[in-house]
Design an enzyme around this catalytic site. Structure first.
Site, PDB file in Angstrom:
ATOM      1  N   SER A  11       0.824  -1.220   0.000  1.00  0.00           N
ATOM      2  CA  SER A  11       0.000   0.000   0.000  1.00  0.00           C
ATOM      3  C   SER A  11       0.852   1.260   0.000  1.00  0.00           C
ATOM      4  O   SER A  11       0.503   2.266   0.607  1.00  0.00           O
ATOM      5  CB  SER A  11      -0.936  -0.004   1.212  1.00  0.00           C
ATOM      6  OG  SER A  11      -1.787  -1.122   1.177  1.00  0.00           O
ATOM      7  N   GLY A  12       1.975   1.193  -0.696  1.00  0.00           N
ATOM      8  CA  GLY A  12       2.833   2.366  -0.828  1.00  0.00           C
ATOM      9  C   GLY A  12       2.298   3.310  -1.887  1.00  0.00           C
ATOM     10  O   GLY A  12       1.086   3.380  -2.122  1.00  0.00           O
ATOM     11  N   MET A  13       3.189   4.018  -2.556  1.00  0.00           N
ATOM     12  CA  MET A  13       2.760   5.017  -3.541  1.00  0.00           C
ATOM     13  C   MET A  13       2.049   4.369  -4.732  1.00  0.00           C
ATOM     14  O   MET A  13       1.030   4.878  -5.200  1.00  0.00           O
ATOM     15  CB  MET A  13       3.965   5.832  -4.022  1.00  0.00           C
ATOM     16  CG  MET A  13       4.676   6.602  -2.917  1.00  0.00           C
ATOM     17  SD  MET A  13       3.558   7.693  -1.983  1.00  0.00           S
ATOM     18  CE  MET A  13       3.252   8.976  -3.191  1.00  0.00           C
ATOM     19  N   ILE A  14       2.572   3.248  -5.221  1.00  0.00           N
ATOM     20  CA  ILE A  14       1.892   2.584  -6.345  1.00  0.00           C
ATOM     21  C   ILE A  14       0.571   1.989  -5.869  1.00  0.00           C
ATOM     22  O   ILE A  14      -0.458   2.130  -6.528  1.00  0.00           O
ATOM     23  CB  ILE A  14       2.767   1.487  -6.994  1.00  0.00           C
ATOM     24  CG1 ILE A  14       4.075   2.059  -7.519  1.00  0.00           C
ATOM     25  CG2 ILE A  14       2.009   0.807  -8.145  1.00  0.00           C
ATOM     26  CD1 ILE A  14       5.000   1.038  -8.167  1.00  0.00           C
ATOM     27  N   GLY A  15       0.582   1.332  -4.710  1.00  0.00           N
ATOM     28  CA  GLY A  15      -0.634   0.702  -4.193  1.00  0.00           C
ATOM     29  C   GLY A  15      -1.773   1.685  -4.014  1.00  0.00           C
ATOM     30  O   GLY A  15      -2.914   1.421  -4.411  1.00  0.00           O
ATOM     31  N   ARG A  89      17.797  -1.818 -10.220  1.00  0.00           N
ATOM     32  CA  ARG A  89      16.695  -2.692  -9.798  1.00  0.00           C
ATOM     33  C   ARG A  89      17.244  -3.984  -9.185  1.00  0.00           C
ATOM     34  O   ARG A  89      16.662  -4.547  -8.266  1.00  0.00           O
ATOM     35  CB  ARG A  89      15.800  -3.022 -10.995  1.00  0.00           C
ATOM     36  CG  ARG A  89      15.031  -1.822 -11.546  1.00  0.00           C
ATOM     37  CD  ARG A  89      14.145  -2.229 -12.722  1.00  0.00           C
ATOM     38  NE  ARG A  89      13.376  -1.096 -13.230  1.00  0.00           N
ATOM     39  CZ  ARG A  89      13.788  -0.312 -14.219  1.00  0.00           C
ATOM     40  NH1 ARG A  89      14.961  -0.525 -14.784  1.00  0.00           N
ATOM     41  NH2 ARG A  89      13.029   0.684 -14.634  1.00  0.00           N
ATOM     42  N   ASN A  96      13.717  -8.184  -1.572  1.00  0.00           N
ATOM     43  CA  ASN A  96      12.382  -8.377  -2.128  1.00  0.00           C
ATOM     44  C   ASN A  96      12.045  -9.838  -2.408  1.00  0.00           C
ATOM     45  O   ASN A  96      10.872 -10.200  -2.488  1.00  0.00           O
ATOM     46  CB  ASN A  96      12.201  -7.514  -3.377  1.00  0.00           C
ATOM     47  CG  ASN A  96      12.066  -6.037  -3.020  1.00  0.00           C
ATOM     48  OD1 ASN A  96      11.839  -5.698  -1.856  1.00  0.00           O
ATOM     49  ND2 ASN A  96      12.191  -5.156  -3.989  1.00  0.00           N
ATOM     50  N   ILE A 119       4.650  -6.093  -9.784  1.00  0.00           N
ATOM     51  CA  ILE A 119       5.336  -4.848 -10.142  1.00  0.00           C
ATOM     52  C   ILE A 119       6.680  -4.731  -9.413  1.00  0.00           C
ATOM     53  O   ILE A 119       7.538  -3.952  -9.787  1.00  0.00           O
ATOM     54  CB  ILE A 119       4.439  -3.624  -9.826  1.00  0.00           C
ATOM     55  CG1 ILE A 119       3.089  -3.732 -10.558  1.00  0.00           C
ATOM     56  CG2 ILE A 119       5.117  -2.315 -10.215  1.00  0.00           C
ATOM     57  CD1 ILE A 119       2.159  -2.549 -10.335  1.00  0.00           C
ATOM     58  N   HIS A 176      13.100  -5.995 -17.764  1.00  0.00           N
ATOM     59  CA  HIS A 176      12.789  -4.645 -17.291  1.00  0.00           C
ATOM     60  C   HIS A 176      14.027  -4.118 -16.577  1.00  0.00           C
ATOM     61  O   HIS A 176      14.136  -4.135 -15.369  1.00  0.00           O
ATOM     62  CB  HIS A 176      11.599  -4.712 -16.331  1.00  0.00           C
ATOM     63  CG  HIS A 176      11.120  -3.366 -15.869  1.00  0.00           C
ATOM     64  ND1 HIS A 176      10.830  -2.335 -16.725  1.00  0.00           N
ATOM     65  CD2 HIS A 176      10.867  -2.889 -14.620  1.00  0.00           C
ATOM     66  CE1 HIS A 176      10.407  -1.291 -16.020  1.00  0.00           C
ATOM     67  NE2 HIS A 176      10.430  -1.604 -14.745  1.00  0.00           N
TER      68      HIS A 176
END
Length: 321
Positions: A11-15, A89, A96, A119, A176
């Protein structure tokens, strides 16, 4: 008919941006999951309170318990640590990977029939690990990379040609990362291939080469500017396009990190390729002809992804099975 259920794991910035877009596009009810207490609950409530203004009906549940994602139709995974300036990355691998193990177990237990979009970076290795940890069908676990990379490519081309982004198609293959392969001859403006536009005097090959490099560095450029995080608006929009293609059975041709089993000479690896996404998940991989230069670039990109997956296997031996 019940609304679709969309679980956002992280639920960070992308979430948070994903949750807002799901509401605005009326794709379904949202479960925001995060291990940080209060963050998913606060963001969920904030977005829900925008619903009367925006005019959409949806439930937004913030939670710290994987049980709340039970029965989700789509899971979008952003959990993990984002890049900071100076990091690649790939630097995020060890941290991660542990997160993917927990997320995979949660999805396996509570949402085994979901379409899962990953993502988290390093993307190609994380989606490969997530599929193995979750045990979900390979057609239903994909990585969001190509839509974003192609969007950046298209935006830069539209700026160069001073035309609408809607009239620009862009093609990006491979991992990516710094070895991604933007394909010039498969990219067009209103159907006119970029090499033809160079011949027509619209631009120069040098400028196109600069755009290709800027596309490769697209994420790092934003990380460098923000200094305290990584991109979130465009990545969220890209994942929503994929989720919408699945939920509405749109059969959209979208480049994404899909499981490749023989196509392009690659076996048992997740790498960026053009796909058709519909109700069956990744329904088809489109195999295009590459010239020798493109093939070599693609093979370099694949080798980079293979190296990351091997590193994952060294950290978590269960992935080697």
């Amino acid at each position: 008919m019940a609304r679709h259920k969309i679980a956002l794991i992280g639920s960070g910035m992308i979430g948070g941006t994903l949750a807002h877009l799901v509401g605005l596009k009326e794709l379904g009810d949202v479960v925001l999951f995060d291990i940080a207490e209060g963050i998913p609950q606060g963001k969920g409530l904030d977005i829900a309170e925008s619903a009367p203004v925006e005019g959409f009906d949806a439930k937004f549940l913030g939670t710290n318990d994987y049980a709340a994602i039970e029965g989700a139709d789509v899971c979008i995974v952003t959990a993990g640590v984002p890049r900071k300036p100076g990091m690649s990355r790939d630097d995020l691998l060890g941290i991660n990977l542990k997160v993917m193990e927990q997320v995979g177990a949660g999805i396996k237990k509570y949402a085994p029939n979901a379409f899962v979009i990953c993502i988290t970076n390093p993307l190609d290795a994380m989606v490969w690990a997530l599929q193995k940890f979750s045990g979900l069908p390979k057609s239903h676990v994909v990585g969001m990379a190509g839509v974003l990379d192609s969007a950046r490519f298209r935006y830069f081309l539209a700026e160069e040609f001073k035309v609408s982004v809607e009239d620009v198609t862009g093609f990006v293959l491979g991992g990516h990362g710094d070895s991604m392969v933007p394909l010039i001859r498969y990219s067009t403006v209103a159907g006119i291939p970029i090499p033809d536009l160079v011949k027509m005097g619209w631009t120069t090959q040098e400028k196109i080469d600069q755009i290709v490099q800027r596309t490769r560095d697209g994420g790092a450029e934003i990380v460098g500017l923000l200094k305290s995080g990584s991109a979130f608006y465009a990545p969220a929009s890209s994942a929503i396009a994929m989720a919408e293609a699945y939920l509405k059975d749109k059969k959209r041709v979208l480049p994404c990190a899909a499981h490749v089993s023989g196509q392009y000479g690659v076996k048992d690896l997740y790498v960026g390729v053009p796909t058709v996404i519909g109700a069956g998940g990744v329904e088809r991989i489109i195999e295009i002809d590459l010239n020798k230069t493109e093939q070599k670039m693609f093979e370099n990109s694949v080798a980079s992804v293979e190296g990351l997956c091997k590193a994952c296997g060294d950290i978590a031996p269960s992935l080697k099975n």
